[in-house]
Write a protein that holds these residues in place. Structure first.
Motif, PDB file in Angstrom:
ATOM      1  N   GLN A 148     -33.167  11.028 -82.853  1.00  0.00           N
ATOM      2  CA  GLN A 148     -32.090  12.012 -82.935  1.00  0.00           C
ATOM      3  C   GLN A 148     -30.812  11.398 -83.517  1.00  0.00           C
ATOM      4  O   GLN A 148     -29.735  11.487 -82.942  1.00  0.00           O
ATOM      5  CB  GLN A 148     -31.834  12.649 -81.566  1.00  0.00           C
ATOM      6  N   VAL A 149     -30.984  10.803 -84.695  1.00  0.00           N
ATOM      7  CA  VAL A 149     -29.887  10.122 -85.371  1.00  0.00           C
ATOM      8  C   VAL A 149     -29.852  10.527 -86.843  1.00  0.00           C
ATOM      9  O   VAL A 149     -30.899  10.610 -87.496  1.00  0.00           O
ATOM     10  CB  VAL A 149     -30.027   8.585 -85.267  1.00  0.00           C
ATOM     11  N   ILE A 150     -28.642  10.765 -87.352  1.00  0.00           N
ATOM     12  CA  ILE A 150     -28.422  10.967 -88.777  1.00  0.00           C
ATOM     13  C   ILE A 150     -27.770   9.701 -89.316  1.00  0.00           C
ATOM     14  O   ILE A 150     -26.745   9.252 -88.797  1.00  0.00           O
ATOM     15  CB  ILE A 150     -27.497  12.167 -89.045  1.00  0.00           C
ATOM     16  N   LYS A 151     -28.361   9.131 -90.366  1.00  0.00           N
ATOM     17  CA  LYS A 151     -27.808   7.927 -90.983  1.00  0.00           C
ATOM     18  C   LYS A 151     -27.220   8.287 -92.338  1.00  0.00           C
ATOM     19  O   LYS A 151     -27.924   8.770 -93.222  1.00  0.00           O
ATOM     20  CB  LYS A 151     -28.895   6.862 -91.130  1.00  0.00           C
ATOM     21  N   GLY A 152     -25.921   8.068 -92.495  1.00  0.00           N
ATOM     22  CA  GLY A 152     -25.241   8.410 -93.725  1.00  0.00           C
ATOM     23  C   GLY A 152     -25.407   7.363 -94.802  1.00  0.00           C
ATOM     24  O   GLY A 152     -25.925   6.263 -94.553  1.00  0.00           O
ATOM     25  N   PRO A 153     -24.967   7.654 -96.032  1.00  0.00           N
ATOM     26  CA  PRO A 153     -25.123   6.715 -97.147  1.00  0.00           C
ATOM     27  C   PRO A 153     -24.330   5.428 -96.968  1.00  0.00           C
ATOM     28  O   PRO A 153     -24.651   4.415 -97.586  1.00  0.00           O
ATOM     29  CB  PRO A 153     -24.620   7.512 -98.360  1.00  0.00           C
ATOM     30  N   ASP A 154     -23.325   5.449 -96.102  1.00  0.00           N
ATOM     31  CA  ASP A 154     -22.524   4.236 -95.868  1.00  0.00           C
ATOM     32  C   ASP A 154     -23.013   3.452 -94.655  1.00  0.00           C
ATOM     33  O   ASP A 154     -22.381   2.487 -94.235  1.00  0.00           O
ATOM     34  CB  ASP A 154     -21.051   4.601 -95.689  1.00  0.00           C
ATOM     35  N   GLY A 155     -24.140   3.882 -94.082  1.00  0.00           N
ATOM     36  CA  GLY A 155     -24.705   3.183 -92.937  1.00  0.00           C
ATOM     37  C   GLY A 155     -24.246   3.710 -91.593  1.00  0.00           C
ATOM     38  O   GLY A 155     -24.750   3.273 -90.550  1.00  0.00           O
ATOM     39  N   GLY A 156     -23.289   4.640 -91.581  1.00  0.00           N
ATOM     40  CA  GLY A 156     -22.832   5.212 -90.324  1.00  0.00           C
ATOM     41  C   GLY A 156     -23.888   6.093 -89.683  1.00  0.00           C
ATOM     42  O   GLY A 156     -24.777   6.620 -90.366  1.00  0.00           O
ATOM     43  N   GLU A 157     -23.816   6.236 -88.367  1.00  0.00           N
ATOM     44  CA  GLU A 157     -24.805   7.029 -87.632  1.00  0.00           C
ATOM     45  C   GLU A 157     -24.122   8.113 -86.806  1.00  0.00           C
ATOM     46  O   GLU A 157     -23.045   7.906 -86.259  1.00  0.00           O
ATOM     47  CB  GLU A 157     -25.639   6.133 -86.716  1.00  0.00           C
ATOM     48  N   ILE A 158     -24.789   9.262 -86.751  1.00  0.00           N
ATOM     49  CA  ILE A 158     -24.322  10.386 -85.942  1.00  0.00           C
ATOM     50  C   ILE A 158     -25.488  10.839 -85.076  1.00  0.00           C
ATOM     51  O   ILE A 158     -26.582  11.122 -85.583  1.00  0.00           O
ATOM     52  CB  ILE A 158     -23.841  11.557 -86.818  1.00  0.00           C
ATOM     53  N   LYS A 159     -25.276  10.908 -83.791  1.00  0.00           N
ATOM     54  CA  LYS A 159     -26.310  11.396 -82.876  1.00  0.00           C
ATOM     55  C   LYS A 159     -26.295  12.929 -82.850  1.00  0.00           C
ATOM     56  O   LYS A 159     -25.248  13.552 -83.039  1.00  0.00           O
ATOM     57  CB  LYS A 159     -26.058  10.881 -81.457  1.00  0.00           C
ATOM     58  N   PHE A 160     -27.454  13.530 -82.640  1.00  0.00           N
ATOM     59  CA  PHE A 160     -27.513  14.981 -82.515  1.00  0.00           C
ATOM     60  C   PHE A 160     -28.464  15.376 -81.393  1.00  0.00           C
ATOM     61  O   PHE A 160     -29.343  14.601 -80.990  1.00  0.00           O
ATOM     62  CB  PHE A 160     -27.943  15.634 -83.838  1.00  0.00           C
ATOM     63  N   ASP A 161     -28.259  16.575 -80.881  1.00  0.00           N
ATOM     64  CA  ASP A 161     -29.099  17.103 -79.807  1.00  0.00           C
ATOM     65  C   ASP A 161     -30.137  18.057 -80.384  1.00  0.00           C
ATOM     66  O   ASP A 161     -29.900  18.741 -81.374  1.00  0.00           O
ATOM     67  CB  ASP A 161     -28.249  17.858 -78.787  1.00  0.00           C
ATOM     68  N   VAL A 162     -31.273  18.107 -79.724  1.00  0.00           N
ATOM     69  CA  VAL A 162     -32.316  19.057 -80.092  1.00  0.00           C
ATOM     70  C   VAL A 162     -33.134  19.363 -78.840  1.00  0.00           C
ATOM     71  O   VAL A 162     -33.358  18.483 -77.999  1.00  0.00           O
ATOM     72  CB  VAL A 162     -33.217  18.497 -81.221  1.00  0.00           C
ATOM     73  N   ASP A 163     -33.539  20.615 -78.698  1.00  0.00           N
ATOM     74  CA  ASP A 163     -34.342  21.010 -77.555  1.00  0.00           C
ATOM     75  C   ASP A 163     -35.644  20.194 -77.519  1.00  0.00           C
ATOM     76  O   ASP A 163     -36.328  20.082 -78.544  1.00  0.00           O
ATOM     77  CB  ASP A 163     -34.674  22.507 -77.666  1.00  0.00           C
ATOM     78  N   PRO A 164     -36.021  19.609 -76.376  1.00  0.00           N
ATOM     79  CA  PRO A 164     -37.203  18.749 -76.313  1.00  0.00           C
ATOM     80  C   PRO A 164     -38.497  19.433 -76.755  1.00  0.00           C
ATOM     81  O   PRO A 164     -39.330  18.812 -77.442  1.00  0.00           O
ATOM     82  CB  PRO A 164     -37.277  18.352 -74.832  1.00  0.00           C
ATOM     83  N   PHE A 165     -38.681  20.700 -76.370  1.00  0.00           N
ATOM     84  CA  PHE A 165     -39.899  21.399 -76.767  1.00  0.00           C
ATOM     85  C   PHE A 165     -39.940  21.605 -78.281  1.00  0.00           C
ATOM     86  O   PHE A 165     -40.968  21.379 -78.929  1.00  0.00           O
ATOM     87  CB  PHE A 165     -39.989  22.746 -76.048  1.00  0.00           C
ATOM     88  N   ARG A 166     -38.817  22.018 -78.861  1.00  0.00           N
ATOM     89  CA  ARG A 166     -38.772  22.222 -80.311  1.00  0.00           C
ATOM     90  C   ARG A 166     -38.942  20.899 -81.052  1.00  0.00           C
ATOM     91  O   ARG A 166     -39.560  20.840 -82.118  1.00  0.00           O
ATOM     92  CB  ARG A 166     -37.460  22.899 -80.691  1.00  0.00           C
ATOM     93  N   LYS A 167     -38.384  19.844 -80.502  1.00  0.00           N
ATOM     94  CA  LYS A 167     -38.566  18.516 -81.087  1.00  0.00           C
ATOM     95  C   LYS A 167     -40.045  18.148 -81.101  1.00  0.00           C
ATOM     96  O   LYS A 167     -40.571  17.674 -82.125  1.00  0.00           O
ATOM     97  CB  LYS A 167     -37.766  17.484 -80.280  1.00  0.00           C
ATOM     98  N   HIS A 168     -40.732  18.382 -79.989  1.00  0.00           N
ATOM     99  CA  HIS A 168     -42.164  18.103 -79.900  1.00  0.00           C
ATOM    100  C   HIS A 168     -42.939  18.881 -80.960  1.00  0.00           C
ATOM    101  O   HIS A 168     -43.816  18.329 -81.637  1.00  0.00           O
ATOM    102  CB  HIS A 168     -42.671  18.466 -78.498  1.00  0.00           C
ATOM    103  N   CYS A 169     -42.605  20.144 -81.117  1.00  0.00           N
ATOM    104  CA  CYS A 169     -43.322  20.977 -82.093  1.00  0.00           C
ATOM    105  C   CYS A 169     -43.134  20.465 -83.514  1.00  0.00           C
ATOM    106  O   CYS A 169     -44.081  20.416 -84.301  1.00  0.00           O
ATOM    107  CB  CYS A 169     -42.857  22.428 -81.987  1.00  0.00           C
ATOM    108  N   LEU A 170     -41.910  20.064 -83.860  1.00  0.00           N
ATOM    109  CA  LEU A 170     -41.672  19.537 -85.202  1.00  0.00           C
ATOM    110  C   LEU A 170     -42.382  18.201 -85.406  1.00  0.00           C
ATOM    111  O   LEU A 170     -42.996  17.967 -86.453  1.00  0.00           O
ATOM    112  CB  LEU A 170     -40.171  19.370 -85.440  1.00  0.00           C
ATOM    113  N   LEU A 171     -42.289  17.328 -84.431  1.00  0.00           N
ATOM    114  CA  LEU A 171     -42.932  16.017 -84.557  1.00  0.00           C
ATOM    115  C   LEU A 171     -44.442  16.148 -84.723  1.00  0.00           C
ATOM    116  O   LEU A 171     -45.072  15.379 -85.459  1.00  0.00           O
ATOM    117  CB  LEU A 171     -42.618  15.150 -83.341  1.00  0.00           C
ATOM    118  N   GLU A 172     -45.030  17.128 -84.046  1.00  0.00           N
ATOM    119  CA  GLU A 172     -46.488  17.311 -84.091  1.00  0.00           C
ATOM    120  C   GLU A 172     -46.929  18.328 -85.147  1.00  0.00           C
ATOM    121  O   GLU A 172     -48.118  18.537 -85.345  1.00  0.00           O
ATOM    122  CB  GLU A 172     -46.994  17.756 -82.712  1.00  0.00           C
TER     123      GLU A 172
END
Length: 205
Positions: A148-172
């Motif tokens: 749950q991390v976005i990595k920008g072109p300059d190397g910076g990172e931004i954390k984000f939230d996502v519903d666990p069930f929806r995350k599971h569905c996308l990952l699978e």
């Protein structure tokens, strides 16, 4: 549905608020029930003039963003009608992640069902990513869904939230049909038991 784990690609900036589903895919393209072929008409009225020629200033017509995989947008993205053709068109173009301060609820839900990750971030973080996206071909961003991390072109990172069930569905790579098929054995067992206890429901030989 294609699995979503890590996505790396150019992020295109679309600094507009209240982008509705008719802007995403105009009503005249809703005749099809296929999920493919709509990408060419994504943002049709902003991409093409009355003669069907590309408008050079529109972001997705610019060489650096023609193969963008990520869209950074403004507040209330996907408002308007509930047409599922909107995420179909986005996915068919090749965009698999949309980042915005907020989304319309139905569009937000439809994204997950079609393999697109919608990420909600505070305005200041969207502004930072919008600035990063303005770098053209250098606007390469990585979306790490597992962490749950976005990595920008300059190397910076931004954390984000996502519903666990929806995350599971996308990952699978599970859409509604895939979720049902995960229970195929239980469904078959239920049907077999039902046929034994209620023989009149069994199909004729």
């Amino acid at each position: 549905m294609e699995k979503f784990s890590t996505l790396t690609g150019v992020a295109a900036p679309l600094p507009l608020i209240n982008v509705d589903t008719d802007m995403i895919i105009p009503k005249q393209f809703l005749k099809t029930i296929k999920r493919s072929g709509l990408g060419v008409n994504l943002f049709d009225e902003m991409r093409y003039d009355d003669e069907g020629k590309e408008i050079p200033d529109f972001v997705l017509n610019q060489p650096a963003y023609r193969e963008a995989k990520i869209l950074v947008a403004g507040d209330n993205f996907g408002c308007g009608s509930s047409r599922e053709h909107a995420p179909w068109a986005i996915a068919d173009f090749g965009i698999r992640c949309v980042i915005a301060p907020s989304f319309a609820d139905i569009f937000f839900n439809n994204c997950f069902k079609n393999g697109i990750l919608p990420i909600v971030l505070p305005q200041e973080e969207v502004d930072k990513l919008m600035d990063d996206a303005g770098r053209g071909a250098n606007a390469v961003v990585t979306i790490d869904l597992e962490n749950q991390v976005i990595k920008g072109p300059d190397g910076g990172e931004i954390k984000f939230d996502v519903d666990p069930f929806r995350k599971h569905c996308l990952l699978e790579g599970l859409d509604d049909i895939g979720l049902t098929m995960e229970k195929a054995d239980a469904i078959s067992a239920f049907e077999a038991g039902l046929g034994a206890s209620r023989p009149w429901t069994a199909p004729a030989a």
